[in-house]
Design an enzyme around this catalytic site. Structure first.
Site, PDB file in Angstrom:
ATOM      1  N   LYS A  94      14.253  69.735   4.776  1.00 36.40           N
ATOM      2  CA  LYS A  94      14.106  69.278   3.392  1.00 36.40           C
ATOM      3  C   LYS A  94      12.828  69.798   2.723  1.00 36.40           C
ATOM      4  CE  LYS A  94      17.822  66.549   3.022  1.00 36.40           C
ATOM      5  NZ  LYS A  94      18.135  65.939   4.295  1.00 36.40           N
ATOM      6  N   GLU A 116      16.305  61.058  -4.832  1.00 37.30           N
ATOM      7  CA  GLU A 116      17.205  60.136  -4.134  1.00 37.30           C
ATOM      8  C   GLU A 116      17.075  60.443  -2.648  1.00 37.30           C
ATOM      9  OE1 GLU A 116      18.232  63.073  -5.258  1.00 37.30           O
ATOM     10  OE2 GLU A 116      19.012  63.818  -3.364  1.00 37.30           O
ATOM     11  N   SER A 383      18.808  70.751  12.114  1.00 37.77           N
ATOM     12  CA  SER A 383      18.241  70.443  10.795  1.00 37.77           C
ATOM     13  C   SER A 383      17.091  69.445  10.825  1.00 37.77           C
ATOM     14  CB  SER A 383      19.344  69.938   9.870  1.00 37.77           C
ATOM     15  OG  SER A 383      20.024  68.831  10.448  1.00 37.77           O
TER      16      SER A 383
HETATM   17  C1  LIG Z   1      19.365  65.334   4.757  1.00 40.06           C
HETATM   18  C2  LIG Z   1      19.711  65.798   6.098  1.00 40.06           C
HETATM   19  C3  LIG Z   1      20.959  66.385   6.380  1.00 40.06           C
HETATM   20  C4  LIG Z   1      22.075  66.452   5.377  1.00 40.06           C
HETATM   21  O1  LIG Z   1      21.794  67.130   4.204  1.00 40.06           O
HETATM   22  P1  LIG Z   1      22.339  68.604   3.933  1.00 40.06           P
HETATM   23  O2  LIG Z   1      22.038  68.807   2.502  1.00 40.06           O
HETATM   24  O3  LIG Z   1      23.799  68.612   4.234  1.00 40.06           O
HETATM   25  O4  LIG Z   1      21.581  69.503   4.823  1.00 40.06           O
HETATM   26  C5  LIG Z   1      21.171  66.887   7.636  1.00 40.06           C
HETATM   27  N1  LIG Z   1      20.228  66.802   8.598  1.00 40.06           N
HETATM   28  C6  LIG Z   1      19.028  66.226   8.374  1.00 40.06           C
HETATM   29  C7  LIG Z   1      18.042  66.160   9.475  1.00 40.06           C
HETATM   30  C8  LIG Z   1      18.731  65.702   7.115  1.00 40.06           C
HETATM   31  O5  LIG Z   1      17.549  65.139   6.908  1.00 40.06           O
END
Ligand SMILES: *Cc1c(COP(=O)(O)O)cnc(C)c1O
Length: 411
Positions: A94, A116, A383
């Site tokens: 993020k 948000e 992620s």
């Molecule tokens: C926010 C988040 C997601 C989902 O958001 P995407 O926009 O689909 O990437 C996935 N993994 C983590 C660790 C997140 O914080």
């Protein structure tokens, strides 16, 4: 917020028939201004140079590409690598996007950021850059998410942000985004709305993709240097779809690179308790754009469900809808139970606690890797890190933590 006025924004605002700007009249002019500022920044080498500086010195990029040898060995097929977005400052992908949008806010002279958040990772990333740039920050968060992601709520507060609880609807991400859009309509003169995924009205899906694309660009270089070839398959979880778009975008023109987007099947697609907007939804309009979403025949938005707060969203970024229809990306889904099992596999085989969101991508890799060969390479976008999910995992699988069911006793 549902459609009140449709503004055709031309080819750049649409992905096939998806995307657009389905917003109240009052937001048309601000979105037009934002698009102009973004396009100007996008073609300004100094903007990218400054962004790259923050990504390197503040966020810790490039994120490593790690060969998960024991996981690969256990699956007995493809070589599995992890793109370690979990190692970024604040613990997920993020931050790449929030630094980019905060730089745009500064360029526009707007001192107040709103955001948000679902899992709280985007809220933390927004609060973080607000602190670093000396801006005010308000984060909208569903009260259900405030409960299940409390460590992130404390992080945001410590960073100086105000966390506003949202009780409407299912009190999760969709409702938080409704409130943020509502706030923005009233405060747009001094406020920049930092959207956390490739969702929302144009130019957000494009802008967030441009800021997350660095993941795939880095991966291309790292794969050539470490593996000596392009990856055969990329796998990423899909909530709104920003980490997936981040790792996919650069490779979309390269037909030899296959891609799988993994949605949350929650308690199972057949139960109706899931967040699989593409796999089990239909096109409609949500949060300013046309895209696949979960809706009743009446057009009412259905409640989404996932153990992963960051995937618990009834829509998806419009470009994913297009990539699904065109067949370029394969979209599949993974249940809560499969994701939790994958969390423990990765923890015990590789010493890495993944976010339960990211674990959806790991579970899918575990499904497909055995049918591939050792000369083939899968790269999973890891992620985020899993510290925020320890409570959730303990409640879901107490026996794994040596807790006797129905008591607070630990063995
Ligand atoms: C926010 C988040 C997601 C989902 O958001 P995407 O926009 O689909 O990437 C996935 N993994 C983590 C660790 C997140 O914080």
């Amino acid at each position: 917020m549902r459609a009140q006025a449709e503004q055709k924004v031309g080819r750049t605002g649409y992905y096939g028939k998806y995307g657009g700007q389905f917003v109240p009249e009052t937001l048309i002019a601000p979105l037009r201004e934002l698009t102009a500022v973004f396009e100007e920044a996008r073609s300004d080498p100094d903007f990218w140079k400054e962004l790259r500086g923050y990504l390197e010195d503040y966020a810790g990029r490039p994120s490593p590409l790690y060969h998960a040898r024991r996981l690969s060995e256990k699956m007995g097929g493809a070589r599995i690598y992890l793109k370690r977005e979990d190692l970024n400052h604040t613990g997920s992908h993020k931050i790449n996007n929030t630094i980019g949008q905060a730089l745009l806010a500064r360029r526009m002279g707007k001192p107040r950021l709103i955001a948000e958040t679902g899992a709280g990772m985007h809220g933390v990333a927004a609060a973080t850059v607000a602190a670093m740039f000396g801006m005010e920050c308000v984060v909208f968060m569903g009260t259900k998410d405030i409960e299940r992601q409390s460590p992130n709520v404390y992080r945001m507060k410590m960073l100086g942000a105000e966390v506003r609880g949202v009780t409407s609807g299912s009190a999760t991400l969709k409702d938080a985004m409704n409130e943020a859009l509502r706030d923005w309509v009233a405060t747009v003169d001094d406020t920049f709305y930092v959207i956390g995924s490739v969702a929302g009205p144009h130019p957000y899906p494009l802008m967030v993709k441009e800021f997350q694309k660095v993941i795939g660009e880095e991966l291309h270089e790292q794969a050539l240097a470490k593996i000596g070839k392009l990856p055969d398959l990329l796998i990423a979880c899909v909530g709104g779809g920003s980490n997936a778009m981040g790792i996919f975008a650069h490779f979309l023109p390269m037909a030899e690179v296959a891609m799988r987007g993994v949605e949350a099947a929650g308690e199972g697609l057949e139960t109706g308790h899931h967040s699989a907007s593409i796999t089990a939804g239909e096109p409609g309009v949500l949060h300013g754009s046309k895209t696949y979403l979960l809706q009743e025949p009446s057009g009412q938005i259905k409640e989404a469900h996932s153990i992963a707060a960051g995937l618990d969203y009834p829509g998806v970024g419009p470009e994913h809808s297009y990539l699904h229809d065109s067949g370029r990306v394969t979209y599949v889904s993974v249940t809560d139970a499969e994701a939790v099992a994958a969390c423990f596999e990765l923890a015990r085989l590789e010493g890495i606690l993944p976010a339960v969101e990211s674990a959806h991508a790991i579970a899918d890799a575990m499904r497909v890797a055995p049918d591939m060969t050792p000369d083939q390479v899968i790269v999973i976008n890891l992620s985020g890190r899993g510290d925020k999910d320890l409570h959730t995992l303990r409640d879901y699988a107490p026996e794994k933590f040596g807790i006797v069911a129905g008591t607070s006793e630990e063995r």
